[in-house]
Structures are given as C-alpha cells and as structure tokens.
Design a protein around this motif. Structure first.
Motif, PDB file in Angstrom:
ATOM      1  N   LYS A 138      14.231 -59.757 -36.567  1.00  0.00           N
ATOM      2  CA  LYS A 138      15.340 -59.286 -37.752  1.00  0.00           C
ATOM      3  C   LYS A 138      16.296 -58.252 -37.331  1.00  0.00           C
ATOM      4  N   GLY A 139      17.622 -58.204 -37.918  1.00  0.00           N
ATOM      5  CA  GLY A 139      18.515 -57.325 -37.731  1.00  0.00           C
ATOM      6  C   GLY A 139      18.551 -56.427 -38.975  1.00  0.00           C
ATOM      7  N   ARG A 140      17.601 -56.479 -39.751  1.00  0.00           N
ATOM      8  CA  ARG A 140      17.703 -55.773 -41.090  1.00  0.00           C
ATOM      9  C   ARG A 140      16.310 -55.871 -41.878  1.00  0.00           C
ATOM     10  N   ASP A 141      16.133 -54.644 -42.471  1.00  0.00           N
ATOM     11  CA  ASP A 141      14.850 -54.622 -43.089  1.00  0.00           C
ATOM     12  C   ASP A 141      13.466 -55.024 -42.347  1.00  0.00           C
ATOM     13  N   THR A 142      13.418 -54.378 -40.903  1.00  0.00           N
ATOM     14  CA  THR A 142      12.404 -54.460 -40.324  1.00  0.00           C
ATOM     15  C   THR A 142      11.270 -53.569 -40.837  1.00  0.00           C
ATOM     16  N   LYS A 143      10.110 -53.659 -40.218  1.00  0.00           N
ATOM     17  CA  LYS A 143       9.063 -52.599 -40.897  1.00  0.00           C
ATOM     18  C   LYS A 143       9.179 -51.151 -40.710  1.00  0.00           C
ATOM     19  N   PRO A 144       9.738 -50.875 -39.427  1.00  0.00           N
ATOM     20  CA  PRO A 144      10.095 -49.450 -39.296  1.00  0.00           C
ATOM     21  C   PRO A 144      11.068 -48.884 -40.234  1.00  0.00           C
ATOM     22  N   GLU A 145      12.237 -49.737 -40.309  1.00  0.00           N
ATOM     23  CA  GLU A 145      12.988 -49.236 -41.393  1.00  0.00           C
ATOM     24  C   GLU A 145      12.566 -49.087 -42.837  1.00  0.00           C
ATOM     25  N   ARG A 146      11.883 -49.974 -43.291  1.00  0.00           N
ATOM     26  CA  ARG A 146      11.287 -49.735 -44.580  1.00  0.00           C
ATOM     27  C   ARG A 146      10.490 -48.597 -44.748  1.00  0.00           C
ATOM     28  N   LEU A 147       9.344 -48.292 -43.579  1.00  0.00           N
ATOM     29  CA  LEU A 147       8.601 -47.121 -43.774  1.00  0.00           C
ATOM     30  C   LEU A 147       9.478 -45.848 -43.707  1.00  0.00           C
ATOM     31  N   LEU A 148      10.639 -45.702 -42.850  1.00  0.00           N
ATOM     32  CA  LEU A 148      11.479 -44.695 -43.013  1.00  0.00           C
ATOM     33  C   LEU A 148      12.060 -44.468 -44.206  1.00  0.00           C
ATOM     34  N   ARG A 149      12.759 -45.393 -44.841  1.00  0.00           N
ATOM     35  CA  ARG A 149      13.295 -45.288 -46.040  1.00  0.00           C
ATOM     36  C   ARG A 149      12.305 -44.871 -47.092  1.00  0.00           C
ATOM     37  N   SER A 150      11.219 -45.301 -47.091  1.00  0.00           N
ATOM     38  CA  SER A 150      10.050 -45.118 -47.848  1.00  0.00           C
ATOM     39  C   SER A 150       9.792 -43.473 -47.903  1.00  0.00           C
ATOM     40  N   ALA A 151       9.799 -43.230 -46.634  1.00  0.00           N
ATOM     41  CA  ALA A 151       9.636 -41.647 -46.424  1.00  0.00           C
ATOM     42  C   ALA A 151      10.642 -40.898 -47.187  1.00  0.00           C
ATOM     43  N   THR A 172      27.560 -51.207 -38.449  1.00  0.00           N
ATOM     44  CA  THR A 172      26.739 -51.135 -39.390  1.00  0.00           C
ATOM     45  C   THR A 172      25.367 -50.315 -39.204  1.00  0.00           C
ATOM     46  N   ALA A 173      25.354 -49.204 -40.139  1.00  0.00           N
ATOM     47  CA  ALA A 173      24.106 -48.466 -39.856  1.00  0.00           C
ATOM     48  C   ALA A 173      22.801 -48.923 -40.545  1.00  0.00           C
ATOM     49  N   ASP A 174      21.692 -48.435 -40.404  1.00  0.00           N
ATOM     50  CA  ASP A 174      20.608 -48.808 -41.104  1.00  0.00           C
ATOM     51  C   ASP A 174      20.376 -48.259 -42.291  1.00  0.00           C
ATOM     52  N   VAL A 175      20.645 -46.815 -42.357  1.00  0.00           N
ATOM     53  CA  VAL A 175      20.365 -46.046 -43.408  1.00  0.00           C
ATOM     54  C   VAL A 175      22.152 -45.124 -43.358  1.00  0.00           C
ATOM     55  N   GLY A 188      15.178 -50.772 -32.080  1.00  0.00           N
ATOM     56  CA  GLY A 188      14.166 -51.589 -31.564  1.00  0.00           C
ATOM     57  C   GLY A 188      13.663 -51.384 -30.256  1.00  0.00           C
ATOM     58  N   CYS A 189      12.534 -51.258 -29.888  1.00  0.00           N
ATOM     59  CA  CYS A 189      12.032 -50.634 -28.340  1.00  0.00           C
ATOM     60  C   CYS A 189      12.530 -51.793 -27.343  1.00  0.00           C
ATOM     61  N   TYR A 190      12.449 -52.902 -27.560  1.00  0.00           N
ATOM     62  CA  TYR A 190      12.920 -54.033 -26.594  1.00  0.00           C
ATOM     63  C   TYR A 190      14.408 -53.896 -26.547  1.00  0.00           C
ATOM     64  N   TRP A 191      15.109 -54.132 -27.748  1.00  0.00           N
ATOM     65  CA  TRP A 191      16.386 -54.534 -27.625  1.00  0.00           C
ATOM     66  C   TRP A 191      17.139 -53.292 -27.165  1.00  0.00           C
ATOM     67  N   HIS A 192      16.654 -52.268 -27.350  1.00  0.00           N
ATOM     68  CA  HIS A 192      17.495 -51.028 -27.012  1.00  0.00           C
ATOM     69  C   HIS A 192      17.132 -50.270 -25.902  1.00  0.00           C
ATOM     70  N   GLY A 193      15.958 -50.811 -25.195  1.00  0.00           N
ATOM     71  CA  GLY A 193      15.549 -50.357 -24.034  1.00  0.00           C
ATOM     72  C   GLY A 193      14.826 -49.026 -23.969  1.00  0.00           C
ATOM     73  N   HIS A 239       9.033 -46.971 -32.796  1.00  0.00           N
ATOM     74  CA  HIS A 239       7.869 -46.437 -32.727  1.00  0.00           C
ATOM     75  C   HIS A 239       7.563 -45.176 -33.263  1.00  0.00           C
ATOM     76  N   GLU A 240       8.481 -44.472 -33.526  1.00  0.00           N
ATOM     77  CA  GLU A 240       8.402 -43.141 -34.013  1.00  0.00           C
ATOM     78  C   GLU A 240       7.925 -42.994 -35.246  1.00  0.00           C
ATOM     79  N   ASP A 241       6.732 -41.611 -35.454  1.00  0.00           N
ATOM     80  CA  ASP A 241       6.308 -41.585 -36.802  1.00  0.00           C
ATOM     81  C   ASP A 241       7.229 -41.612 -37.795  1.00  0.00           C
TER      82      ASP A 241
END
Length: 267
Positions: A138-151, A172-175, A188-193, A239-241
């Motif tokens: 997905k290009g949007r609303d991934t789990k890492p994005e949702r966790l960051l937004r919640s924090a 387009t920025a995520d936040v 994303g770790c894969y797509w952005h190396g 992968h960051e906290d």
C-alpha cells in the motif's frame, strides 16, 4: 429454481439466520478483512474481476441479511475507474460467515463473474503470486504510518494525512503540519533501500536495483524541492519505534518557527 436454492429457502423458513452467519467481527481491521476474503476465495489472485486489456480489479464479497425474507444475499463489489461496482451473486445458507463467503466465491466463479488473475506476458513479476504481493503493497495508511499518527495524536498534535504540502508540487507527504510547514514521510524499508533491512531481490536484480535507486533519487529531489519551498522535511523508516519517531516529528514542529527549513532524520 435449482435444488440448492430450494434447500436455502427451506433452511431459513422458521428462524432468522444468526449474526455469525453474515456479520463481520466487530472492530475487524482492513487487513483482516482482506485476509478473510483471500481465504474464502482460495487466494488473493482468485478475487479478480477481468476489466480487459490485461487489467484486473480486486473484488470482495459483501453479505447482507434481508430480515423480511430471512435470507442472506451475497454481492460482489469492486472499484472501476474510481466508482464502486456491485453485482448480485446469490443466496447463501451456511451457519458461519466464513462458510458463506466461501459459498459466494464459488458461485461467483461458477457464474464467470470473477476469474483467477494471470501474469501478463510483459509483466516484470516472476509469477502471479509475486505480482499479487507487490500489488498488495500500500502507498497509504500502512501500519507504521498509523502507529506514528496515533503517537502524534496522543501528544496532542493535529495534522493532515496524505496531502501535497505544496499544492502545485506533485509530491504527497504521509503526515503534513500545514501551519508549521512540516512534511513527514514514513519510508518502507524495501522500496526506499533501508541500509539495515533492505535485501536485494535475487530475481530481476538489475530491474529492482534501478527501481530502488530511482526511489531514493526521487526522495532526495523531494527533500530539496520542499526545502526550497520553505518546508521542513522529516523522514523516518518504517522499522523505527513509533514513539521515538513521534518525538522527532514533535521537535521539528515545535522548533519550526525558530529554525530555517531543513531535513530531519535520515537524508
């Protein structure tokens, strides 16, 4: 009327179908819903509506209870050119939602409403399965994005999601913090190396090397373009906290009024 249809009418003649026969579980996530559909259809690839010219839409089955007739009806739903399409599949009569979804997918396949996706001759994917995996990213609303937004929300910050910081700039920025002019990207770790977690693909290695190098070049270009437009850019890896990433963003937002535009996080 078919024998199967007649049996369904007799089954629910004297009682209402139970909720567990059609109702989704309360609070079920989007990912869990997709997995539920995949299991019922037999695979993600078996949920394909053929749009022609090698194009497919990923369909889902919706179950609806009609209380006046005590019937559970199944509908096939998919998106085409931005519009939701729907097609009646038939009545189902099992005691559980999972079994009814399976029934509905079998009927949809038997009627020719859906097919099993195949890899086009010119596709870069080595198999239908690998194509489905890549398509599922997905290009949007991934789990890492949702966790960051919640924090960020827990710390009282309010923001916009998935918008262009600069309307005329196709980035387009995520936040996005519009007033503070801070744009946040969760990469994303894969797509952005990612140097810690990226593992080069063994098949089509040259293609993927060029693809990811292109993504990284675009990231650098985006950073520069937004900085030149007066924005601060924050980039964090998936992968960051989430809490640590949120603190990084909070610092950028709070300091934005007293610092010059810059890029925070990895460059």
């Amino acid at each position: 009327m078919t024998e199967a249809a007649s049996d369904r009418q007799r089954r629910w003649k004297d009682r209402m179908p139970p909720d567990r026969a059609w109702k989704p579980r309360a609070g079920i996530s989007r990912e869990a819903r997709a997995s539920e559909q995949d299991r019922a259809a037999g695979s993600r690839l078996a949920r394909a509506v053929d749009l022609g010219e090698g194009r497919y839409a990923r369909a889902s089955i919706a179950l609806r209870l009609y209380r006046s007739t005590r019937r559970i009806r199944a509908y096939l739903r998919w998106s085409q050119e931005g519009e939701t399409q729907e097609r009646y599949v038939g009545e189902v009569d099992a005691e559980t939602r999972a079994a009814n979804l399976t029934q509905a997918w079998e009927m949809a396949h038997a009627a020719g409403y859906v097919t099993t996706e195949t890899v086009p001759p010119d596709s870069w994917a080595s198999s239908p399965a690998s194509r489905a995996v890549m398509s599922a990213n997905k290009g949007r609303d991934t789990k890492p994005e949702r966790l960051l937004r919640s924090a960020l929300h827990r710390h009282g910050l309010r923001y916009r999601v998935g918008v262009r910081p600069v309307p005329d700039l196709r980035r387009t920025a995520d936040v996005v913090f519009t007033k503070a002019r801070v744009a946040v990207f969760v990469d994303g770790c894969y797509w952005h190396g990612c140097p810690e977690h990226h593992r080069p693909a063994k098949k089509g290695a040259e293609f993927w090397q060029e693809k990811i190098a292109g993504n990284r070049a675009r990231d650098a270009e985006t950073n520069e373009m937004l900085r030149n437009a007066g924005w601060t850019v924050v980039r964090v890896w998936e992968h960051e906290d989430p809490e640590q990433a949120a603190q990084e963003v909070i610092s950028a937002v709070r300091l934005r009024q007293t610092t010059s535009p810059r890029t925070v996080g990895r460059g």
